[in-house]
Design a protein around this motif. Structure first.
Motif, PDB file in Angstrom:
ATOM      1  N   ASP A   1       3.867   2.449  -9.596  1.00 56.82           N
ATOM      2  CA  ASP A   1       3.005   1.430 -10.179  1.00 56.82           C
ATOM      3  C   ASP A   1       2.703   0.367  -9.122  1.00 56.82           C
ATOM      4  O   ASP A   1       3.614  -0.301  -8.628  1.00 56.82           O
ATOM      5  CB  ASP A   1       3.700   0.798 -11.391  1.00 56.82           C
ATOM      6  N   LEU A   2       1.423   0.211  -8.796  1.00 53.20           N
ATOM      7  CA  LEU A   2       0.991  -0.759  -7.791  1.00 53.20           C
ATOM      8  C   LEU A   2       0.254  -1.938  -8.411  1.00 53.20           C
ATOM      9  O   LEU A   2      -0.462  -2.660  -7.710  1.00 53.20           O
ATOM     10  CB  LEU A   2       0.084  -0.078  -6.759  1.00 53.20           C
TER      11      LEU A   2
ATOM     12  N   GLN B   1       0.841  -1.192   0.000  1.00 51.85           N
ATOM     13  CA  GLN B   1       0.000   0.000   0.000  1.00 51.85           C
ATOM     14  C   GLN B   1       0.880   1.247   0.000  1.00 51.85           C
ATOM     15  O   GLN B   1       1.830   1.343   0.772  1.00 51.85           O
ATOM     16  CB  GLN B   1      -0.918   0.021   1.233  1.00 51.85           C
ATOM     17  N   LEU B   2       0.554   2.162  -0.879  1.00 47.81           N
ATOM     18  CA  LEU B   2       1.271   3.425  -0.988  1.00 47.81           C
ATOM     19  C   LEU B   2       0.299   4.573  -0.763  1.00 47.81           C
ATOM     20  O   LEU B   2      -0.797   4.583  -1.325  1.00 47.81           O
ATOM     21  CB  LEU B   2       1.917   3.557  -2.372  1.00 47.81           C
TER      22      LEU B   2
ATOM     23  N   LEU C   1       5.270  -2.683  -4.993  1.00 48.32           N
ATOM     24  CA  LEU C   1       5.444  -1.390  -5.656  1.00 48.32           C
ATOM     25  C   LEU C   1       6.599  -1.444  -6.643  1.00 48.32           C
ATOM     26  O   LEU C   1       7.656  -1.996  -6.356  1.00 48.32           O
ATOM     27  CB  LEU C   1       5.708  -0.308  -4.610  1.00 48.32           C
ATOM     28  N   GLN C   2       6.374  -0.872  -7.821  1.00 50.20           N
ATOM     29  CA  GLN C   2       7.453  -0.651  -8.771  1.00 50.20           C
ATOM     30  C   GLN C   2       7.538   0.850  -9.046  1.00 50.20           C
ATOM     31  O   GLN C   2       6.522   1.484  -9.318  1.00 50.20           O
ATOM     32  CB  GLN C   2       7.212  -1.399 -10.078  1.00 50.20           C
ATOM     33  N   ILE C   3       8.732   1.388  -8.941  1.00 56.59           N
ATOM     34  CA  ILE C   3       8.955   2.804  -9.211  1.00 56.59           C
ATOM     35  C   ILE C   3       9.775   2.909 -10.483  1.00 56.59           C
ATOM     36  O   ILE C   3      10.760   2.179 -10.667  1.00 56.59           O
ATOM     37  CB  ILE C   3       9.690   3.493  -8.041  1.00 56.59           C
ATOM     38  N   TYR C   4       9.375   3.824 -11.361  1.00 56.94           N
ATOM     39  CA  TYR C   4      10.066   4.001 -12.628  1.00 56.94           C
ATOM     40  C   TYR C   4      10.735   5.373 -12.676  1.00 56.94           C
ATOM     41  O   TYR C   4      10.143   6.382 -12.279  1.00 56.94           O
ATOM     42  CB  TYR C   4       9.092   3.864 -13.800  1.00 56.94           C
TER      43      TYR C   4
ATOM     44  N   VAL D   1      -3.888  14.916   0.547  1.00 62.13           N
ATOM     45  CA  VAL D   1      -3.746  13.532   0.120  1.00 62.13           C
ATOM     46  C   VAL D   1      -3.894  13.411  -1.398  1.00 62.13           C
ATOM     47  O   VAL D   1      -4.691  14.122  -2.017  1.00 62.13           O
ATOM     48  CB  VAL D   1      -4.764  12.629   0.841  1.00 62.13           C
ATOM     49  N   ILE D   2      -3.101  12.535  -1.989  1.00 64.03           N
ATOM     50  CA  ILE D   2      -3.200  12.226  -3.416  1.00 64.03           C
ATOM     51  C   ILE D   2      -4.248  11.134  -3.560  1.00 64.03           C
ATOM     52  O   ILE D   2      -4.061  10.012  -3.069  1.00 64.03           O
ATOM     53  CB  ILE D   2      -1.841  11.777  -3.977  1.00 64.03           C
ATOM     54  N   GLU D   3      -5.345  11.439  -4.217  1.00 68.89           N
ATOM     55  CA  GLU D   3      -6.478  10.510  -4.262  1.00 68.89           C
ATOM     56  C   GLU D   3      -6.142   9.246  -5.052  1.00 68.89           C
ATOM     57  O   GLU D   3      -6.479   8.143  -4.630  1.00 68.89           O
ATOM     58  CB  GLU D   3      -7.700  11.210  -4.869  1.00 68.89           C
ATOM     59  N   GLU D   4      -5.534   9.381  -6.221  1.00 68.68           N
ATOM     60  CA  GLU D   4      -5.203   8.225  -7.056  1.00 68.68           C
ATOM     61  C   GLU D   4      -3.686   8.119  -7.170  1.00 68.68           C
ATOM     62  O   GLU D   4      -3.058   8.827  -7.937  1.00 68.68           O
ATOM     63  CB  GLU D   4      -5.841   8.369  -8.443  1.00 68.68           C
ATOM     64  N   ILE D   5      -3.118   7.206  -6.392  1.00 68.30           N
ATOM     65  CA  ILE D   5      -1.664   7.118  -6.308  1.00 68.30           C
ATOM     66  C   ILE D   5      -1.090   6.153  -7.332  1.00 68.30           C
ATOM     67  O   ILE D   5       0.065   6.293  -7.756  1.00 68.30           O
ATOM     68  CB  ILE D   5      -1.233   6.721  -4.872  1.00 68.30           C
ATOM     69  N   ASN D   6      -1.873   5.159  -7.757  1.00 71.15           N
ATOM     70  CA  ASN D   6      -1.378   4.208  -8.749  1.00 71.15           C
ATOM     71  C   ASN D   6      -1.215   4.915 -10.097  1.00 71.15           C
ATOM     72  O   ASN D   6      -2.165   5.479 -10.632  1.00 71.15           O
ATOM     73  CB  ASN D   6      -2.332   3.023  -8.888  1.00 71.15           C
ATOM     74  N   GLY D   7      -0.007   4.893 -10.618  1.00 66.68           N
ATOM     75  CA  GLY D   7       0.293   5.606 -11.851  1.00 66.68           C
ATOM     76  C   GLY D   7       0.697   7.050 -11.642  1.00 66.68           C
ATOM     77  O   GLY D   7       0.988   7.757 -12.610  1.00 66.68           O
ATOM     78  N   TRP D   8       0.731   7.488 -10.389  1.00 67.33           N
ATOM     79  CA  TRP D   8       1.081   8.871 -10.071  1.00 67.33           C
ATOM     80  C   TRP D   8       2.524   9.173 -10.466  1.00 67.33           C
ATOM     81  O   TRP D   8       3.425   8.357 -10.263  1.00 67.33           O
ATOM     82  CB  TRP D   8       0.891   9.115  -8.576  1.00 67.33           C
TER      83      TRP D   8
END
Length: 226
Positions: free
Chosen positions: A166-167, A136-137, A172-175, A149-156
């Motif tokens: 990326d969740l 969880q991120l 978690l994967q960070i690019y 708060v950032i509402e949509e964190i996946n793909g942020w």
């Protein structure tokens, strides 16, 4: 509530540690190292970006009880170099713009709420918390009224760093901004070994082709080119 008691500057000692380990378990330690090292690599050629892990940050001169040690912090516009702690008044008043915390079972809700208040009060622009056990991120971005708060964190995509979260997988994967994933030391070492092996194989194939070509020349002489 923290009691603010200012002393003469010459009498103040700013501790550089609290005797606690940087991480409570191997998973937390691995994530701290991966994020810190990859961010450091992204800005390796920029002399004015400071990246650190588990370093005491004192935002207010004269108050050594106002302190946090983010798992990872990055201060853009501040020079690289070793520091015993990050004293903001010695850094042209620049706070770390982005901080990361990696959760462990030892972190209480109260502890995390205090950290959020601290980072909100002292100027952090982006704050991210990752729980590797639950994948969880959570994230906060500074708005007009403070950290929101950032509402949509996946793909942020981080506005400051350009990295993407990326969740969609098991963890978690960070690019990086160039699209390359954050890699651990072991993953980098494995890729390097594979590249070396490919280079050695290519060199061996080249040597075999040159040997075969020489055999043709020895038997038939130089063949006319087409």
């Amino acid at each position: 509530m923290v009691q603010l008691q200012s002393l003469a500057s010459s009498d103040i000692i700013y501790p550089e540690g609290d005797g606690k380990p940087m991480a409570d378990n191997t998973k937390q330690f691995r994530w701290i190292v991966v994020i810190e090292q990859n961010l450091d690599q992204i800005y390796a050629d920029d002399p004015n970006v400071f990246v650190a892990g588990d370093l005491f940050w004192y935002p207010v001169e004269g108050y050594n009880n106002i302190v946090q040690a983010p798992d990872v912090m990055i201060a853009l516009g501040r020079p690289k170099g070793d520091r015993r702690s990050y004293k903001q008044w010695q850094e042209n008043g620049v706070p770390p713009q982005v901080v990361f915390e990696i959760l462990s079972p030892c972190n209480s809700q109260t502890d995390m709420e205090k950290k959020l208040l601290f980072y909100d009060r002292y100027g952090v622009e982006e704050y991210y918390i990752y729980d590797p056990d639950r994948n969880q991120l959570k994230g906060w971005l500074r708005q007009e009224m403070g950290l929101d708060v950032i509402e949509e964190i996946n793909g942020w995509v981080s506005p400051r760093l350009g990295i993407r979260f990326d969740l969609s997988g098991e963890e978690l994967q960070i690019y990086r901004p160039d699209g390359m994933p954050f890699l651990s030391y072991q993953e980098v070492s494995k890729q390097l070994a594979q590249e070396r092996q490919r280079a050695e194989n290519a060199q061996q194939q080249l040597a075999e082709m040159e040997s075969l070509l020489q055999q043709y020349r020895d038997r038939f002489g130089d063949l006319p080119s087409e």
